[in-house]
Design a protein around this motif. Structure first.
Motif, PDB file in Angstrom:
ATOM      1  N   ASN A  19     -13.076   4.685  15.888  1.00 49.74           N
ATOM      2  CA  ASN A  19     -12.057   4.122  14.989  1.00 49.74           C
ATOM      3  C   ASN A  19     -10.722   4.862  15.069  1.00 49.74           C
ATOM      4  O   ASN A  19      -9.988   4.940  14.080  1.00 49.74           O
ATOM      5  CB  ASN A  19     -12.551   4.100  13.538  1.00 49.74           C
ATOM      6  CG  ASN A  19     -13.818   3.293  13.355  1.00 49.74           C
ATOM      7  OD1 ASN A  19     -13.997   2.258  14.006  1.00 49.74           O
ATOM      8  ND2 ASN A  19     -14.722   3.754  12.507  1.00 49.74           N
ATOM      9  N   SER A  20     -10.410   5.399  16.251  1.00 51.28           N
ATOM     10  CA  SER A  20      -9.146   6.118  16.437  1.00 51.28           C
ATOM     11  C   SER A  20      -8.199   5.292  17.295  1.00 51.28           C
ATOM     12  O   SER A  20      -8.623   4.623  18.239  1.00 51.28           O
ATOM     13  CB  SER A  20      -9.386   7.470  17.111  1.00 51.28           C
ATOM     14  OG  SER A  20     -10.229   8.292  16.321  1.00 51.28           O
ATOM     15  N   ARG A  70       0.842  -1.197   0.000  1.00 54.76           N
ATOM     16  CA  ARG A  70       0.000   0.000   0.000  1.00 54.76           C
ATOM     17  C   ARG A  70       0.877   1.245   0.000  1.00 54.76           C
ATOM     18  O   ARG A  70       2.023   1.232   0.441  1.00 54.76           O
ATOM     19  CB  ARG A  70      -0.946  -0.025   1.192  1.00 54.76           C
ATOM     20  CG  ARG A  70      -0.303   0.177   2.526  1.00 54.76           C
ATOM     21  CD  ARG A  70      -1.197  -0.227   3.681  1.00 54.76           C
ATOM     22  NE  ARG A  70      -2.544   0.290   3.583  1.00 54.76           N
ATOM     23  CZ  ARG A  70      -3.424   0.221   4.579  1.00 54.76           C
ATOM     24  NH1 ARG A  70      -3.100  -0.356   5.726  1.00 54.76           N
ATOM     25  NH2 ARG A  70      -4.633   0.702   4.441  1.00 54.76           N
ATOM     26  N   GLY A 118      -9.582   4.695   3.471  1.00 52.97           N
ATOM     27  CA  GLY A 118      -9.941   3.726   4.497  1.00 52.97           C
ATOM     28  C   GLY A 118      -9.121   3.905   5.754  1.00 52.97           C
ATOM     29  O   GLY A 118      -9.548   3.535   6.848  1.00 52.97           O
ATOM     30  N   THR A 119      -7.930   4.514   5.603  1.00 56.05           N
ATOM     31  CA  THR A 119      -7.035   4.748   6.725  1.00 56.05           C
ATOM     32  C   THR A 119      -6.459   6.149   6.637  1.00 56.05           C
ATOM     33  O   THR A 119      -5.982   6.569   5.575  1.00 56.05           O
ATOM     34  CB  THR A 119      -5.882   3.726   6.745  1.00 56.05           C
ATOM     35  OG1 THR A 119      -6.409   2.406   6.795  1.00 56.05           O
ATOM     36  CG2 THR A 119      -4.977   3.948   7.948  1.00 56.05           C
ATOM     37  N   ALA A 147     -13.475   5.861   8.810  1.00 49.16           N
ATOM     38  CA  ALA A 147     -12.096   5.499   8.462  1.00 49.16           C
ATOM     39  C   ALA A 147     -11.299   5.144   9.718  1.00 49.16           C
ATOM     40  O   ALA A 147     -11.572   5.641  10.813  1.00 49.16           O
ATOM     41  CB  ALA A 147     -11.419   6.657   7.729  1.00 49.16           C
ATOM     42  N   ARG A 148     -10.323   4.273   9.539  1.00 46.09           N
ATOM     43  CA  ARG A 148      -9.360   4.010  10.612  1.00 46.09           C
ATOM     44  C   ARG A 148      -8.452   5.209  10.746  1.00 46.09           C
ATOM     45  O   ARG A 148      -7.877   5.673   9.755  1.00 46.09           O
ATOM     46  CB  ARG A 148      -8.543   2.767  10.275  1.00 46.09           C
ATOM     47  CG  ARG A 148      -7.480   2.408  11.312  1.00 46.09           C
ATOM     48  CD  ARG A 148      -6.590   1.293  10.794  1.00 46.09           C
ATOM     49  NE  ARG A 148      -5.568   0.921  11.777  1.00 46.09           N
ATOM     50  CZ  ARG A 148      -4.522   0.137  11.502  1.00 46.09           C
ATOM     51  NH1 ARG A 148      -4.373  -0.362  10.270  1.00 46.09           N
ATOM     52  NH2 ARG A 148      -3.637  -0.161  12.445  1.00 46.09           N
ATOM     53  N   LYS A 149      -8.318   5.737  11.943  1.00 43.37           N
ATOM     54  CA  LYS A 149      -7.525   6.940  12.172  1.00 43.37           C
ATOM     55  C   LYS A 149      -6.364   6.613  13.105  1.00 43.37           C
ATOM     56  O   LYS A 149      -6.572   6.261  14.266  1.00 43.37           O
ATOM     57  CB  LYS A 149      -8.411   8.043  12.751  1.00 43.37           C
ATOM     58  CG  LYS A 149      -9.437   8.571  11.730  1.00 43.37           C
ATOM     59  CD  LYS A 149     -10.481   9.441  12.357  1.00 43.37           C
ATOM     60  CE  LYS A 149     -11.511   8.633  13.152  1.00 43.37           C
ATOM     61  NZ  LYS A 149     -12.346   7.769  12.309  1.00 43.37           N
ATOM     62  N   ILE A 150      -5.141   6.723  12.572  1.00 44.03           N
ATOM     63  CA  ILE A 150      -3.935   6.424  13.329  1.00 44.03           C
ATOM     64  C   ILE A 150      -3.272   7.752  13.678  1.00 44.03           C
ATOM     65  O   ILE A 150      -2.934   8.536  12.793  1.00 44.03           O
ATOM     66  CB  ILE A 150      -2.983   5.537  12.515  1.00 44.03           C
ATOM     67  CG1 ILE A 150      -3.699   4.262  12.058  1.00 44.03           C
ATOM     68  CG2 ILE A 150      -1.748   5.191  13.329  1.00 44.03           C
ATOM     69  CD1 ILE A 150      -2.905   3.417  11.091  1.00 44.03           C
ATOM     70  N   LEU A 154      -3.678   8.803   8.507  1.00 46.33           N
ATOM     71  CA  LEU A 154      -2.554   8.969   9.429  1.00 46.33           C
ATOM     72  C   LEU A 154      -2.474  10.458   9.754  1.00 46.33           C
ATOM     73  O   LEU A 154      -2.314  11.286   8.851  1.00 46.33           O
ATOM     74  CB  LEU A 154      -1.257   8.487   8.781  1.00 46.33           C
ATOM     75  CG  LEU A 154       0.022   8.631   9.609  1.00 46.33           C
ATOM     76  CD1 LEU A 154      -0.030   7.749  10.852  1.00 46.33           C
ATOM     77  CD2 LEU A 154       1.250   8.279   8.764  1.00 46.33           C
ATOM     78  N   VAL A 178      -2.882   4.828   2.450  1.00 48.48           N
ATOM     79  CA  VAL A 178      -3.041   5.560   3.703  1.00 48.48           C
ATOM     80  C   VAL A 178      -2.877   7.036   3.366  1.00 48.48           C
ATOM     81  O   VAL A 178      -1.878   7.436   2.756  1.00 48.48           O
ATOM     82  CB  VAL A 178      -1.971   5.144   4.737  1.00 48.48           C
ATOM     83  CG1 VAL A 178      -2.071   6.002   5.991  1.00 48.48           C
ATOM     84  CG2 VAL A 178      -2.109   3.677   5.083  1.00 48.48           C
ATOM     85  N   LEU A 184       2.991  -0.341   7.918  1.00 53.40           N
ATOM     86  CA  LEU A 184       1.698  -0.090   7.276  1.00 53.40           C
ATOM     87  C   LEU A 184       1.799  -0.301   5.766  1.00 53.40           C
ATOM     88  O   LEU A 184       0.888  -0.856   5.143  1.00 53.40           O
ATOM     89  CB  LEU A 184       1.240   1.345   7.555  1.00 53.40           C
ATOM     90  CG  LEU A 184       0.508   1.639   8.858  1.00 53.40           C
ATOM     91  CD1 LEU A 184       0.248   3.139   8.978  1.00 53.40           C
ATOM     92  CD2 LEU A 184      -0.799   0.867   8.938  1.00 53.40           C
TER      93      LEU A 184
END
Length: 206
Positions: free
Chosen positions: A95-96, A2, A43-44, A79-82, A46, A120, A110
């Motif tokens: 989703n954090s 990715r 979807g993700t 969304a996935r939040k990093i 950062l 990402v 990742l």
């Protein structure tokens, strides 16, 4: 594998700080489509700590309000939040999660995740973008270049840092004069002097 991509609003003189103070006059449907094509399909995400705090302080309420921007707010919420932070965080936005470990090591992991090839995306988060650019980990840099000199504020590229050569992948001009630019990190162009360059100047006959 990715890809790691970043999108930033930037002024003509390189300022990326507080775009909410200068970029809204240039926000039209073309820019809205550009943002939707990136962050709206991520979807993700950062995010640096300050960017995350700004997003988390606004988008959940916008989703709950059900206005015109609620669908986009829902996409960000789903969304996935990093989040890149040196201190523990108490998350209220779904989703954090906090980034575990060293930034470049974790982002490299990742990139190599086997479960998906969706990119990402990074929004804002200038310090994160700088570090990943310097480490050669950022795959794509999307700059929405505004035709305004802000004249003060933090700039994307710091003074007295090592040069980072970039390759332009695509460019689009919006009706507002905003340039939608996509770059990737390039190999160094090598050395050159004026003696090399002058061979490409037009040769006028006396």
């Amino acid at each position: 594998m990715r890809k790691i991509k970043a999108q930033l609003f930037i002024s003509l003189d390189g300022v990326v700080e507080a775009p909410d103070q200068w970029h809204f006059p240039y926000f039209n449907e073309e820019m809205g489509a550009a943002v939707d094509a990136t962050l709206g399909r991520a979807g993700t995400l950062l995010l640096g700590r300050r960017t995350y705090d700004s997003f988390a302080g606004a988008w959940p309420d916008r989703e709950a309000a059900g206005g015109e921007d609620a669908p986009f707010a829902k996409v960000l919420g789903d969304a996935r939040k990093i989040v890149v932070s040196n201190t523990p965080l108490d998350f209220t936005w779904r989703n954090s999660e906090r980034l575990a470990g060293d930034l470049t090591t974790a982002v490299a992991a990742l990139k190599n995740a086997p479960d998906t090839d969706t990119p990402v995306w990074i929004s804002g988060s200038v310090s994160v973008v700088r570090q990943l650019l310097a480490a050669g980990i950022l795959d794509e840099l999307n700059l929405l270049l505004h035709p305004v000199a802000v004249r003060n504020g933090m700039r994307l590229f710091e003074d007295h840092a090592q040069a980072i050569p970039l390759q332009l992948l695509s460019a689009e001009t919006f009706r507002t004069g905003v340039l939608n630019l996509f770059y990737t990190v390039a190999t160094a162009p090598g050395e050159g002097t004026y003696e090399d360059a002058r061979t490409h100047l037009p040769q006028h006959q006396e």
